[in-house]
Design a protein around this motif. Structure first.
Motif, PDB file in Angstrom:
ATOM      1  N   PRO B 113       0.810  -1.212   0.000  1.00 15.66           N
ATOM      2  CA  PRO B 113       0.000   0.000   0.000  1.00 15.66           C
ATOM      3  C   PRO B 113       0.850   1.270   0.000  1.00 15.66           C
ATOM      4  O   PRO B 113       0.476   2.271  -0.606  1.00 15.66           O
ATOM      5  N   PHE B 114       1.989   1.195   0.640  1.00 13.08           N
ATOM      6  CA  PHE B 114       2.763   2.421   0.772  1.00 13.08           C
ATOM      7  C   PHE B 114       3.614   2.734  -0.425  1.00 13.08           C
ATOM      8  O   PHE B 114       4.042   3.856  -0.610  1.00 13.08           O
ATOM      9  N   ARG B 116       2.409   2.850  -3.171  1.00 13.01           N
ATOM     10  CA  ARG B 116       1.523   3.620  -4.048  1.00 13.01           C
ATOM     11  C   ARG B 116       0.800   4.726  -3.296  1.00 13.01           C
ATOM     12  O   ARG B 116       0.003   5.431  -3.869  1.00 13.01           O
ATOM     13  N   ALA B 117       1.085   4.851  -2.028  1.00 15.47           N
ATOM     14  CA  ALA B 117       0.259   5.731  -1.213  1.00 15.47           C
ATOM     15  C   ALA B 117       0.885   7.094  -0.982  1.00 15.47           C
ATOM     16  O   ALA B 117       0.410   7.869  -0.185  1.00 15.47           O
ATOM     17  N   SER B 119       0.841   9.755  -2.436  1.00 20.35           N
ATOM     18  CA  SER B 119       0.250  10.713  -3.354  1.00 20.35           C
ATOM     19  C   SER B 119      -0.071  12.043  -2.688  1.00 20.35           C
ATOM     20  O   SER B 119      -0.370  13.013  -3.363  1.00 20.35           O
ATOM     21  N   SER B 120      -0.018  12.090  -1.383  1.00 20.11           N
ATOM     22  CA  SER B 120      -0.371  13.333  -0.705  1.00 20.11           C
ATOM     23  C   SER B 120       0.599  13.580   0.441  1.00 20.11           C
ATOM     24  O   SER B 120       1.321  12.680   0.866  1.00 20.11           O
ATOM     25  N   ALA B 123      -0.138  11.351   3.301  1.00 20.28           N
ATOM     26  CA  ALA B 123       0.330   9.990   3.083  1.00 20.28           C
ATOM     27  C   ALA B 123       1.841   9.900   3.280  1.00 20.28           C
ATOM     28  O   ALA B 123       2.343   8.929   3.864  1.00 20.28           O
ATOM     29  N   LEU B 126       2.496   9.920   7.001  1.00 11.70           N
ATOM     30  CA  LEU B 126       2.146   8.651   7.650  1.00 11.70           C
ATOM     31  C   LEU B 126       3.185   7.581   7.293  1.00 11.70           C
ATOM     32  O   LEU B 126       3.610   6.801   8.154  1.00 11.70           O
ATOM     33  N   LEU B 130       5.359   5.492   9.884  1.00 11.45           N
ATOM     34  CA  LEU B 130       5.298   4.025   9.920  1.00 11.45           C
ATOM     35  C   LEU B 130       6.688   3.433   9.737  1.00 11.45           C
ATOM     36  O   LEU B 130       7.023   2.405  10.330  1.00 11.45           O
ATOM     37  N   VAL B 142      -0.510  -2.200   9.389  1.00 12.64           N
ATOM     38  CA  VAL B 142      -1.047  -2.114   8.027  1.00 12.64           C
ATOM     39  C   VAL B 142      -1.984  -3.279   7.730  1.00 12.64           C
ATOM     40  O   VAL B 142      -3.067  -3.100   7.160  1.00 12.64           O
ATOM     41  N   TYR B 145      -5.320  -2.778   9.443  1.00 14.04           N
ATOM     42  CA  TYR B 145      -6.168  -1.760   8.808  1.00 14.04           C
ATOM     43  C   TYR B 145      -6.726  -2.244   7.476  1.00 14.04           C
ATOM     44  O   TYR B 145      -7.920  -2.133   7.201  1.00 14.04           O
ATOM     45  N   VAL B 146      -5.853  -2.783   6.645  1.00 14.54           N
ATOM     46  CA  VAL B 146      -6.247  -3.111   5.273  1.00 14.54           C
ATOM     47  C   VAL B 146      -7.049  -4.412   5.207  1.00 14.54           C
ATOM     48  O   VAL B 146      -8.031  -4.517   4.471  1.00 14.54           O
TER      49      VAL B 146
END
Lengths: 238, 182
Positions: B113-114, B116-117, B119-120, B123, B126, B130, B142, B145-146
């Motif tokens: 996830p990270f 691609r995460a 983007s902001s 993110a 975070l 992490l 992770v 959550y996911v």
């Protein structure tokens, strides 16, 4: 705690993270309305962990999802106080098991809905919508536990072939063998009284099957289950 | 108009009972919402049920959305995610049997996830925080959550005592908070 992360915030953070068990989650949810501090923690942690959503790939749901939701919203009449969720069973194996030996019922139509009381103070009304992908049938079913009635209503065109009847069945956890509630009209809403002793449990299942004229001769349903719907409480807070 | 502003506009219209806006909103968010539900529930029919329930909640509660409480997408995902986790807890109260392939793939899944995460700015922050956790702690957070795993499921999957996982999670969350507030 001296680290600025007390038990209440830890509970909120774990609620958002998702690691709490069912009972703990219920406890948190029931406290959100009255505990502003807890609600604030939950909101803050929702924002903190939200970037984790970015990595989850979108997946297109079945086309029936929007159709079912819109059918539920289309339901006219008395206010809908409770949530609707619809389960579509891809296979018909379950029903085939129930009706082994019944033969291929090409025109059989069946639906099931499950009523779930989530808590003792949950609303007494539930509604579900059900459609038949591949067949132009949409049904809405409303269960009113106050008046102990179920109302089953065809929304899309439903045709029972000449000489056949649609029959409504009740299945409960305590009595898993389907019990007939009576015949229903494929063209108009049908309201049927629910047996009082069977609805007090947590979970109730209703099914509609296509039967010979006048109903099943055997006392058991004889059509394949194509669909199932489940009713849930809409009012519960997140 | 940004994507986010568009979603806020649509939610406001949905709150007035605008069915066209609801269909438009559906076309923009349903795949993401379904992706979230499917990751947690794994089974198509359960995920679609959770999605349908969530969509109806969004319809009835659109008027409750407040922009100062996060993005509309976060709000909608939260509704579907909570419903999915509730459904998962009802369907599967016990930890399911662990298979070796799954254990081997945990690290990959948790890391992805990270990748691609970023983007902001949120993110990136975070991710940076992490990254300060130990690898297993980060993976636990992770995965929880996911995938919607409980403490017990994580303990089974990592083959370590329940108490250890609980303290990993709690300490990780505390550390994340401290890091994110710096």
């Amino acid at each position: 705690m001296t680290d600025g992360f007390d038990d209440k915030e830890a509970l909120a953070a774990e609620y958002v993270l998702g690691t709490l068990d069912d009972a703990e989650r219920t406890r948190v949810r029931e406290s959100l309305d009255t505990d502003a501090e807890l609600a604030g923690f939950v909101n803050a942690w929702t924002q903190r962990l939200a970037p984790l959503n970015d990595g989850i790939d979108p997946v297109a749901p079945s086309a029936s999802v929007l159709q079912l939701v819109e059918a539920a919203l289309d339901r006219p009449g008395k206010s809908i106080r409770s949530a609707v969720a619809i389960r579509f069973w891809q296979g018909v194996g379950f029903w085939r098991l129930c009706t082994a030996g019944a033969g291929a019922a090409a025109v059989a139509l069946a639906l099931i809905l499950t009523v779930t009381r989530l808590s003792p103070d949950a609303p007494e009304q539930f509604v579900a919508s059900l459609t038949a992908p591949g067949a132009p049938a949409t049904w809405l079913a409303a269960v009113d536990l106050d008046s102990r009635e179920v109302r089953v209503e065809p929304v899309g065109p439903v045709e029972a072939p000449p000489g056949r009847s649609l029959e409504l069945w009740l299945i409960t956890a305590a009595a898993p063998a389907p019990r007939s509630l009576g015949l229903i009209d494929p063209t108009h809403p049908t309201t049927i009284e629910l047996p009082s002793e069977t609805i007090s449990g947590v979970e109730v299942t209703l099914a509609i099957s296509l039967e010979p004229d006048g109903g099943s001769p055997t006392g058991s349903p004889t059509g394949p289950v194509l669909y199932q719907g489940k009713l849930l409480n809409l009012i519960s807070a997140d | 108009m940004s994507g986010q502003e568009d979603l806020v506009r649509l939610l406001h219209l949905v709150a007035t009972g605008d069915r066209e806006a609801y269909a438009d909103l559906y076309s923009k968010v349903s795949a993401k919402l379904f992706g979230v539900a499917l990751r947690i529930l794994k089974r198509q029919e359960l995920a679609e049920e959770a999605l349908q329930e969530g969509l109806l909640k969004i319809w009835y509660r659109a008027g409750d959305y407040r922009p100062d409480r996060g993005s509309p997408m976060t709000w909608m995902i939260s509704i579907v995610r909570n419903g999915s986790i509730d459904s998962l807890r009802r369907v599967k109260p016990e930890a399911s049997p662990v298979d070796a392939d799954e254990i081997a793939s945990i690290a990959d899944v948790a890391a992805s996830p990270f990748e691609r995460a970023i983007s902001s700015a949120d993110a990136r922050r975070l991710k940076a925080c992490l990254d300060q956790l130990g690898e297993r702690q980060r993976t636990c957070v992770v995965m929880a959550y996911v995938e919607g795993y409980t403490h017990q499921e994580l303990a089974t999957r990592f083959d370590c005592p329940l108490g250890t996982v609980k303290s990993w999670i709690r300490r990780s969350l505390s550390q994340l908070k401290t890091c994110l507030e710096q």
